[in-house]
Design an enzyme around this catalytic site. Structure first.
Site, PDB file in Angstrom:
ATOM      1  N   ARG A 141       0.842  -1.200   0.000  1.00 50.98           N
ATOM      2  CA  ARG A 141       0.000   0.000   0.000  1.00 50.98           C
ATOM      3  C   ARG A 141       0.878   1.252   0.000  1.00 50.98           C
ATOM      4  NH1 ARG A 141      -4.747   1.702   3.306  1.00 50.98           N
ATOM      5  NH2 ARG A 141      -4.619   3.145   1.551  1.00 50.98           N
ATOM      6  N   ARG A 161       3.285  -4.468   3.834  1.00 49.54           N
ATOM      7  CA  ARG A 161       2.687  -4.838   5.116  1.00 49.54           C
ATOM      8  C   ARG A 161       2.795  -6.347   5.303  1.00 49.54           C
ATOM      9  NH1 ARG A 161      -2.450  -0.595   5.548  1.00 49.54           N
ATOM     10  NH2 ARG A 161      -1.118   1.284   5.362  1.00 49.54           N
ATOM     11  N   ASP A 166      -3.454  -0.704   8.738  1.00 53.29           N
ATOM     12  CA  ASP A 166      -2.452   0.346   8.890  1.00 53.29           C
ATOM     13  C   ASP A 166      -1.437   0.012   9.975  1.00 53.29           C
ATOM     14  OD1 ASP A 166      -3.726   1.775   6.930  1.00 53.29           O
ATOM     15  OD2 ASP A 166      -4.738   3.158   8.290  1.00 53.29           O
ATOM     16  N   GLU A 204      -4.028  13.809   5.350  1.00 58.90           N
ATOM     17  CA  GLU A 204      -2.967  13.532   4.398  1.00 58.90           C
ATOM     18  C   GLU A 204      -2.961  14.563   3.272  1.00 58.90           C
ATOM     19  OE1 GLU A 204      -2.849   8.683   4.718  1.00 58.90           O
ATOM     20  OE2 GLU A 204      -4.546   9.650   3.734  1.00 58.90           O
ATOM     21  N   ARG A 248      -6.546  16.078   2.178  1.00 59.93           N
ATOM     22  CA  ARG A 248      -7.650  15.171   2.483  1.00 59.93           C
ATOM     23  C   ARG A 248      -8.562  15.803   3.524  1.00 59.93           C
ATOM     24  NH1 ARG A 248      -7.035   8.805   4.312  1.00 59.93           N
ATOM     25  NH2 ARG A 248      -8.993   8.603   5.476  1.00 59.93           N
ATOM     26  N   ARG A 281     -14.039   4.538  -2.686  1.00 59.44           N
ATOM     27  CA  ARG A 281     -12.729   4.570  -3.325  1.00 59.44           C
ATOM     28  C   ARG A 281     -12.771   3.785  -4.634  1.00 59.44           C
ATOM     29  NH1 ARG A 281      -8.415   4.281   1.816  1.00 59.44           N
ATOM     30  NH2 ARG A 281      -9.124   6.252   2.748  1.00 59.44           N
ATOM     31  N   TYR A 341      -4.984   5.275  -2.939  1.00 57.81           N
ATOM     32  CA  TYR A 341      -3.969   6.321  -2.911  1.00 57.81           C
ATOM     33  C   TYR A 341      -3.240   6.388  -4.251  1.00 57.81           C
ATOM     34  CZ  TYR A 341      -4.357   6.636   2.221  1.00 57.81           C
ATOM     35  OH  TYR A 341      -4.794   6.818   3.503  1.00 57.81           O
ATOM     36  N   GLU A 386      -3.046   2.619  -6.067  1.00 59.66           N
ATOM     37  CA  GLU A 386      -3.602   1.378  -5.531  1.00 59.66           C
ATOM     38  C   GLU A 386      -4.785   0.959  -6.395  1.00 59.66           C
ATOM     39  OE1 GLU A 386      -2.522   2.301  -0.843  1.00 59.66           O
ATOM     40  OE2 GLU A 386      -4.547   2.691  -1.592  1.00 59.66           O
TER      41      GLU A 386
END
Length: 380
Positions: free
Chosen positions: A46, A65, A71, A232, A248, A308, A337, A359
């Site tokens: 990510r 990750r 996250d 962000e 954001r 998204r 993103y 992404e």
């Protein structure tokens, strides 16, 4: 208005009209750089970043990750290099490993120092302060075009202990007055004391200090939906020397769209008088891409008020005051993103293309990270 000023204004208008006639962005090439679940050490890739070095190499970064898509958790920073403008790519290397931290690293911003050639990557560790403290702002750099990287350096002795998550995206080096040569990296602060904050370096990344801030309301209190919560962000220097920061709007204050802040003093301050909400840039609260190239401002995000999906490229001929009605749909499906870059060179190819990393998924936006080469002046 004197004659010189009038002449400049007329030339600007004429160039804008000419550019509007010729700009016709289209996807020239696409490659998947990372796909989650295919490598045993990595569950999900990510937070993609993309930049050119001063030698013309293209560097793509991502959070690798280790155990889940979440996250929080242990991660690597993954890197792939291209020396032919994205035609071919090196295998993935892991340039940072946070071990097995419950609240691992968060990527970050990459900034290229045009004077020294250094590629500087700034990221955070323990940003959420989940089973760890304090949060740390970290820096690694490469002095050899991305081949090797320094050991991580903790910037907390210079910046203090506030949780600071750079970007995600790229930082800038000021090209126009004021503060020519300054490195500016912007991001958002701790979970409760949130907002947009910028860190500045006037000595090529040796030392850093806090500059501009745009604090959330209520500050140092838990946020509710519709609170003012800038998050962000992606800074871009415009040709007038101002720094536009596309932000954001995390709690959808005022609209399901982007906040745009502006610094007139080289990143020292973000006056509220310069803050606007761009209703054209509808947004589901996500990190987005912004890029200035040859007088045109480009923007990428999942162009949807709530979900998204629908990663879209827009462009503006007047520093973001309005946007050309035409758009380029990069991917209609799940998308998250994004980050953009271009090469500031003299070859025809350097003027013709911009590059996007984002992404991309079929069911979930975080399934893979894709690289797209966009022909700005396509004839299709």
């Amino acid at each position: 208005m004197n004659r010189n000023a009038l002449r400049i204004l007329l030339l600007t208008v004429l160039c804008s009209f000419a550019r509007n006639e010729t700009l016709n962005p289209a996807i020239a090439d696409e490659q998947l750089l990372w796909v989650g679940g295919q490598v045993g050490e990595v569950h999900t890739y990510r937070i993609p970043l993309l930049t050119f070095t001063t030698h013309g190499s293209l560097l793509a970064f991502a959070e690798a990750r280790k155990l889940s898509f979440k996250d929080k958790g242990a991660k690597f920073i993954a890197l792939r290099r291209s020396t032919d403008r994205g035609v071919t790519w090196s295998p993935t290397s892991f340039i940072v490993d946070d071990g097995a931290l419950a609240d691992g690293l968060n990527l970050g911003s990459v900034v290229v120092d045009e004077e020294t050639g250094a590629v500087i990557l700034i990221y955070s560790v323990c940003f959420h302060r989940y089973r760890c403290k304090p949060s740390s702002t970290m820096m690694v750099q490469s002095l050899d075009d991305g081949f090797t990287w320094s050991a991580p350096r903790n910037l907390n002795p210079q910046l203090g202990l506030m949780s600071f998550a750079p970007g995600p995206g790229f930082g800038i080096q000021k090209r126009h007055p004021p503060a020519v040569g300054r490195l500016v990296v912007c991001g958002h602060g701790s979970i409760i004391g949130d907002g947009v904050f910028c860190i500045l370096s006037d000595d090529h990344g040796n030392t850093w200090r806090y500059g501009a801030e745009l604090k959330s309301i209520p500050y140092n209190q838990r946020k509710n939906n519709l609170d003012f919560d800038p998050d962000e962000c992606q800074p871009v220097e415009l040709d007038d020397g101002s720094i536009m920061i596309n932000v954001r709007n995390d709690k959808h204050y005022h609209c399901h769209c982007r906040m745009v802040a502006r610094s007139l003093d080289g990143g020292e301050s973000l006056p509220v008088e310069e803050l606007v909400f761009d209703h054209t840039l509808e947004d589901p609260a996500v990190a987005a891409g912004a890029l200035e190239k040859e007088g045109v401002l480009y923007f990428t995000n999942p162009a949807n008020a709530n979900n998204r999906v629908n990663l879209t490229l827009r462009w503006s001929l007047n520093r973001g005051k309005s946007w050309v009605k035409n758009t380029l749909k990069i991917w209609a499906g799940p998308s998250g993103y994004s980050c953009m870059t271009s090469l500031k060179g003299n070859q025809t190819e350097d003027h013709k293309y911009i590059y996007v990393i984002f992404e991309k998924g079929q069911k979930d936006y975080f399934e893979s990270v894709s690289f797209v080469k966009i022909d700005l002046y396509s004839e299709q």
